[in-house]
Design a protein around this motif. Structure first.
Motif, PDB file in Angstrom:
ATOM      1  N   ARG A  83    -107.856  50.077 146.432  1.00  0.00           N
ATOM      2  CA  ARG A  83    -107.058  51.195 146.956  1.00  0.00           C
ATOM      3  C   ARG A  83    -105.875  50.665 147.762  1.00  0.00           C
ATOM      4  NH1 ARG A  83    -110.598  55.166 150.417  1.00  0.00           N
ATOM      5  NH2 ARG A  83    -108.602  56.258 150.482  1.00  0.00           N
ATOM      6  N   LEU A  84    -106.146  49.669 148.595  1.00  0.00           N
ATOM      7  CA  LEU A  84    -105.086  49.100 149.416  1.00  0.00           C
ATOM      8  C   LEU A  84    -104.015  48.438 148.553  1.00  0.00           C
ATOM      9  CD1 LEU A  84    -104.034  48.418 152.263  1.00  0.00           C
ATOM     10  CD2 LEU A  84    -105.447  46.354 152.193  1.00  0.00           C
ATOM     11  N   LYS A  85    -104.428  47.812 147.478  1.00  0.00           N
ATOM     12  CA  LYS A  85    -103.474  47.123 146.597  1.00  0.00           C
ATOM     13  C   LYS A  85    -102.473  48.112 145.995  1.00  0.00           C
ATOM     14  CE  LYS A  85    -103.223  43.641 142.951  1.00  0.00           C
ATOM     15  NZ  LYS A  85    -102.096  44.232 142.221  1.00  0.00           N
ATOM     16  N   GLU A  86    -102.885  49.326 145.742  1.00  0.00           N
ATOM     17  CA  GLU A  86    -101.952  50.316 145.207  1.00  0.00           C
ATOM     18  C   GLU A  86    -100.804  50.552 146.181  1.00  0.00           C
ATOM     19  OE1 GLU A  86    -104.114  53.849 144.251  1.00  0.00           O
ATOM     20  OE2 GLU A  86    -105.375  52.871 142.739  1.00  0.00           O
ATOM     21  N   SER A  87    -101.142  50.646 147.469  1.00  0.00           N
ATOM     22  CA  SER A  87    -100.095  50.831 148.487  1.00  0.00           C
ATOM     23  C   SER A  87     -99.211  49.593 148.589  1.00  0.00           C
ATOM     24  CB  SER A  87    -100.726  51.137 149.848  1.00  0.00           C
ATOM     25  OG  SER A  87    -101.444  52.351 149.817  1.00  0.00           O
ATOM     26  N   VAL A  88     -99.821  48.404 148.511  1.00  0.00           N
ATOM     27  CA  VAL A  88     -99.058  47.163 148.591  1.00  0.00           C
ATOM     28  C   VAL A  88     -98.124  47.025 147.398  1.00  0.00           C
ATOM     29  CG1 VAL A  88     -99.245  44.642 148.529  1.00  0.00           C
ATOM     30  CG2 VAL A  88    -100.742  45.969 150.027  1.00  0.00           C
ATOM     31  N   ASP A  89     -98.618  47.354 146.210  1.00  0.00           N
ATOM     32  CA  ASP A  89     -97.790  47.254 145.009  1.00  0.00           C
ATOM     33  C   ASP A  89     -96.591  48.191 145.087  1.00  0.00           C
ATOM     34  OD1 ASP A  89     -99.461  45.349 143.972  1.00  0.00           O
ATOM     35  OD2 ASP A  89    -100.536  46.717 142.630  1.00  0.00           O
ATOM     36  N   LYS A  90     -96.810  49.400 145.584  1.00  0.00           N
ATOM     37  CA  LYS A  90     -95.696  50.331 145.746  1.00  0.00           C
ATOM     38  C   LYS A  90     -94.687  49.787 146.744  1.00  0.00           C
ATOM     39  CE  LYS A  90     -94.467  55.105 146.877  1.00  0.00           C
ATOM     40  NZ  LYS A  90     -93.317  54.664 147.713  1.00  0.00           N
ATOM     41  N   PHE A  91     -95.191  49.236 147.819  1.00  0.00           N
ATOM     42  CA  PHE A  91     -94.325  48.627 148.834  1.00  0.00           C
ATOM     43  C   PHE A  91     -93.477  47.521 148.216  1.00  0.00           C
ATOM     44  CE2 PHE A  91     -94.057  45.009 151.861  1.00  0.00           C
ATOM     45  CZ  PHE A  91     -93.163  45.550 152.768  1.00  0.00           C
ATOM     46  N   ASN A  92     -94.082  46.663 147.410  1.00  0.00           N
ATOM     47  CA  ASN A  92     -93.339  45.574 146.780  1.00  0.00           C
ATOM     48  C   ASN A  92     -92.307  46.082 145.786  1.00  0.00           C
ATOM     49  OD1 ASN A  92     -94.342  43.263 148.050  1.00  0.00           O
ATOM     50  ND2 ASN A  92     -96.173  43.227 146.782  1.00  0.00           N
ATOM     51  N   ARG A  93     -92.630  47.173 145.084  1.00  0.00           N
ATOM     52  CA  ARG A  93     -91.645  47.738 144.150  1.00  0.00           C
ATOM     53  C   ARG A  93     -90.432  48.277 144.901  1.00  0.00           C
ATOM     54  NH1 ARG A  93     -96.366  49.758 141.630  1.00  0.00           N
ATOM     55  NH2 ARG A  93     -96.081  51.790 142.623  1.00  0.00           N
ATOM     56  N   ASP A  94     -90.666  48.847 146.079  1.00  0.00           N
ATOM     57  CA  ASP A  94     -89.572  49.423 146.859  1.00  0.00           C
ATOM     58  C   ASP A  94     -88.735  48.361 147.574  1.00  0.00           C
ATOM     59  OD1 ASP A  94     -90.414  51.926 146.108  1.00  0.00           O
ATOM     60  OD2 ASP A  94     -91.524  52.326 147.957  1.00  0.00           O
ATOM     61  N   LEU A  95     -89.323  47.184 147.782  1.00  0.00           N
ATOM     62  CA  LEU A  95     -88.645  46.135 148.537  1.00  0.00           C
ATOM     63  C   LEU A  95     -87.781  45.312 147.584  1.00  0.00           C
ATOM     64  CD1 LEU A  95     -88.385  44.765 151.319  1.00  0.00           C
ATOM     65  CD2 LEU A  95     -90.297  43.293 150.676  1.00  0.00           C
ATOM     66  N   LYS A  96     -86.482  45.434 147.739  1.00  0.00           N
ATOM     67  CA  LYS A  96     -85.565  44.764 146.818  1.00  0.00           C
ATOM     68  C   LYS A  96     -85.301  43.314 147.216  1.00  0.00           C
ATOM     69  CE  LYS A  96     -85.336  48.637 144.692  1.00  0.00           C
ATOM     70  NZ  LYS A  96     -86.181  48.802 143.486  1.00  0.00           N
ATOM     71  N   CYS A  97     -85.364  43.009 148.483  1.00  0.00           N
ATOM     72  CA  CYS A  97     -85.246  41.627 148.954  1.00  0.00           C
ATOM     73  C   CYS A  97     -86.054  41.520 150.233  1.00  0.00           C
ATOM     74  CB  CYS A  97     -83.785  41.226 149.146  1.00  0.00           C
ATOM     75  SG  CYS A  97     -82.865  42.266 150.286  1.00  0.00           S
ATOM     76  N   THR A  98     -85.745  40.592 151.112  1.00  0.00           N
ATOM     77  CA  THR A  98     -86.551  40.444 152.312  1.00  0.00           C
ATOM     78  C   THR A  98     -86.448  41.685 153.188  1.00  0.00           C
ATOM     79  OG1 THR A  98     -84.749  39.355 153.474  1.00  0.00           O
ATOM     80  CG2 THR A  98     -86.315  37.943 152.312  1.00  0.00           C
ATOM     81  N   VAL A  99     -87.467  41.913 154.004  1.00  0.00           N
ATOM     82  CA  VAL A  99     -87.550  43.139 154.797  1.00  0.00           C
ATOM     83  C   VAL A  99     -86.313  43.336 155.669  1.00  0.00           C
ATOM     84  CG1 VAL A  99     -88.800  44.273 156.679  1.00  0.00           C
ATOM     85  CG2 VAL A  99     -90.068  43.260 154.779  1.00  0.00           C
ATOM     86  N   LEU A 100     -85.925  42.305 156.414  1.00  0.00           N
ATOM     87  CA  LEU A 100     -84.810  42.476 157.344  1.00  0.00           C
ATOM     88  C   LEU A 100     -83.481  42.662 156.636  1.00  0.00           C
ATOM     89  CD1 LEU A 100     -85.751  40.027 160.221  1.00  0.00           C
ATOM     90  CD2 LEU A 100     -85.776  42.515 160.241  1.00  0.00           C
ATOM     91  N   ASP A 101     -83.323  42.071 155.463  1.00  0.00           N
ATOM     92  CA  ASP A 101     -82.081  42.269 154.718  1.00  0.00           C
ATOM     93  C   ASP A 101     -82.027  43.645 154.066  1.00  0.00           C
ATOM     94  OD1 ASP A 101     -80.617  39.759 155.037  1.00  0.00           O
ATOM     95  OD2 ASP A 101     -82.300  38.857 153.996  1.00  0.00           O
ATOM     96  N   SER A 102     -83.187  44.274 153.904  1.00  0.00           N
ATOM     97  CA  SER A 102     -83.234  45.611 153.301  1.00  0.00           C
ATOM     98  C   SER A 102     -83.301  46.725 154.341  1.00  0.00           C
ATOM     99  CB  SER A 102     -84.470  45.732 152.387  1.00  0.00           C
ATOM    100  OG  SER A 102     -84.474  44.753 151.395  1.00  0.00           O
TER     101      SER A 102
END
Length: 523
Positions: free
Chosen positions: A174-193
């Motif tokens: 279940r947690l991996k689903e949230s992580v995968d969505k997060f990774n899809r939304d993240l285009k580059c590093t967190v601070l640069d996005s």
């Protein structure tokens, strides 16, 4: 190294456990008695004396004039500072390190041929700056997949290969689903996005626990330990952005070098001492950094206790933010206020040196209440995987116990009752490692007073602001200036500083996994 529930006394007594035996793992049927006779080494880790003098404004008289001028001064010889020096090999620099040994929280020791960590032990970088550095240094890590983790759940060690239908792995899915969505939304590093992403800003403003509604409570307890080990904060304290960023490591390979992350800092030190030995200064305590219109002046005490001043065009500050706020004497109020807003958790690491191998649950085994520690790593792993294990079967268990923000952990560590702390750790570990009694030869304790910044709500907003407040004459390059304190963040921070100085700031690329602390990744 990771976390637990709410604040607890480090020296509190835990209740007796009645443990059973599960397939493949030896557990107790009766509580074990910890071996009372073992050698107790001197403290490693932080030495608080000089830092507390700085905190209390007991400042020595500073020299009026500089005795040296360089292009760049690097403050701090942890992984971030050493990496910065490595990347600035063609510049005239001076690196100042407080201790006699470089490496910061990525230091360690050795026992019968097994290297072990005082802080960070592994990383999760697959394709980023750290992976490139490790390759450049000629190091070959052991890759850990699959059953790298074991979870101590209801008095048994649970691994996916033997318990794939267990509630832990259903919840992890279940947690991996949230992580995968997060990774899809993240285009580059967190601070640069961050500035352009309303979703990242939203996740930064809500607690990680808000994403865990309906999850099994015992699983959440284990996840709290996992988060505390890297953040010194539970899912109820950290932001969802921080939690998802770290949780990605659960679903990606980990990499461990013989001796842990100290292998990286030792390799860097060897290279730097070969080509730029005169640019490395050990035993130097930094008292102040005075920013000037076209540079900076750094006042420090050298290894012979002489007060020195060095002028530079640029200062790379590879120090935790709370320390930067104290040594940078004439920062503007906005920047100083931003630096002081970061909260830090403290850390105890206990290395149990054993004359034989008595624990093999997994490379990293995770625990929750009633244990005070979060996890135990097996330092032998890269040696066993490579077939280079010691002939006498010696083993080292690295036990991580983080404290949440506040004074309790730092007070206990500052008090420094090594005997009581070692006894508490050994007694607790004995409850899940029944053969510890008789195998334990020595305990090595490491204390880290301000080990990890805790990513509370809007943590990344503060980091983003801090970047915008940097001047042309200084750069924040500690691991905690990135997304979390870990080896990856330390090298990312160093890469950013070097590219800024060399005029080669590249467009950020996505890093798919982020790695475990250590108390280091200055770590």
């Amino acid at each position: 190294m990771h976390k637990r529930s709410s604040r607890r006394e480090f020296l509190s007594r835990i209740s007796q456990l009645a443990l059973g035996v599960t397939a493949g793992y030896h557990l107790l049927t009766e509580p074990a008695r910890a071996r009372s006779r073992y050698k107790l080494a001197d403290w490693t880790g932080d030495d608080f004396k000089m830092g507390h003098r700085l905190r209390d404004l007991k400042l020595p008289k500073a020299p009026q004039f500089a005795d040296k001028t360089v292009d760049v001064v690097i403050l701090g010889g942890g992984l971030a500072g050493l990496s910065t020096a490595h990347f600035l090999k063609d510049r005239d620099f001076l690196l100042l390190e407080q201790y006699e040994e470089f490496g910061g929280q990525s230091r360690g020791g050795s026992f019968k041929g097994i290297g072990y960590s005082y802080g960070a032990a592994y990383y999760n970088d697959q394709e980023g700056n750290l992976a490139a550095l490790v390759s450049d240094l000629g190091l070959t890590p052991t890759r850990l997949d699959g059953d790298k983790n074991a979870w101590y759940y209801q008095e048994s060690f649970i691994k996916k290969s033997k318990n794939k239908d267990h509630i832990i792995f259903k919840e992890l899915s279940r947690l991996k689903e949230s992580v995968d969505k997060f990774n899809r939304d993240l285009k580059c590093t967190v601070l640069d996005s961050y500035k352009e992403s309303t979703e990242l800003q939203r996740l930064d403003s809500v607690k990680m626990k808000n994403l865990l509604t309906g999850y099994d409570p015992e699983f959440v307890g284990l996840l709290d330990s996992y988060m505390k080990s890297s953040f010194c904060g539970s899912t109820a304290q950290i932001s969802a952005l921080a939690g998802l960023y770290l949780a990605d490591d659960l679903f990606s390979p980990s990499y461990v070098l013989p001796g842990g992350n100290q292998a990286i800092t030792k390799a860097l030190t060897d290279k730097l001492e070969t080509r730029a030995q005169d640019s490395l200064s050990r035993g130097c305590f930094i008292w102040s950094v005075e920013l000037k219109e076209n540079g900076a002046s750094v006042v420090y005490q050298d290894s012979k206790r002489r007060m020195r001043r060095v002028d530079a065009n640029h200062v790379v500050v590879a120090l935790p933010h709370m320390i930067s706020a104290r040594v940078m004497s004439n920062l503007d109020d906005r920047t100083k206020s931003a630096l002081f807003r970061f909260r830090y958790g403290s850390y105890l690491v206990a290395n149990l040196l054993l004359n034989r191998r008595v624990f093999e649950a997994a490379y990293d085994s995770w625990f929750t209440q009633p244990f005070d520690f979060s996890d135990i790593t097996l330092a032998d792993t890269p040696y066993l995987r490579s077939g280079n294990s010691t002939k006498d079967g010696a083993s080292v268990l690295t036990v991580y116990q983080p404290y949440q923000p506040g004074s309790i952990g730092r007070t206990l560590l500052y008090k420094g009752d090594r005997k009581a702390m070692a006894k508490s750790v050994v007694e607790q570990v004995s409850k899940v490692v029944p053969d510890l009694d008789g195998a334990l030869e020595e305990v090595v304790l490491s204390r880290w007073g301000h080990a990890l910044p805790v990513p509370t709500l809007e943590f990344y907003k503060r980091l983003s602001l801090l970047r915008s407040l940097e001047g042309d004459n200084f750069t924040f390059a500690h691991s905690s200036s990135q997304c979390m304190s870990c080896a990856e963040a330390a090298v990312d921070a160093a890469t950013r500083a070097a590219e800024k100085l060399n005029g080669k700031r590249k467009e950020a690329k996505k890093i798919y996994s982020h790695g475990k602390y250590a108390p280091g990744s200055a770590l």
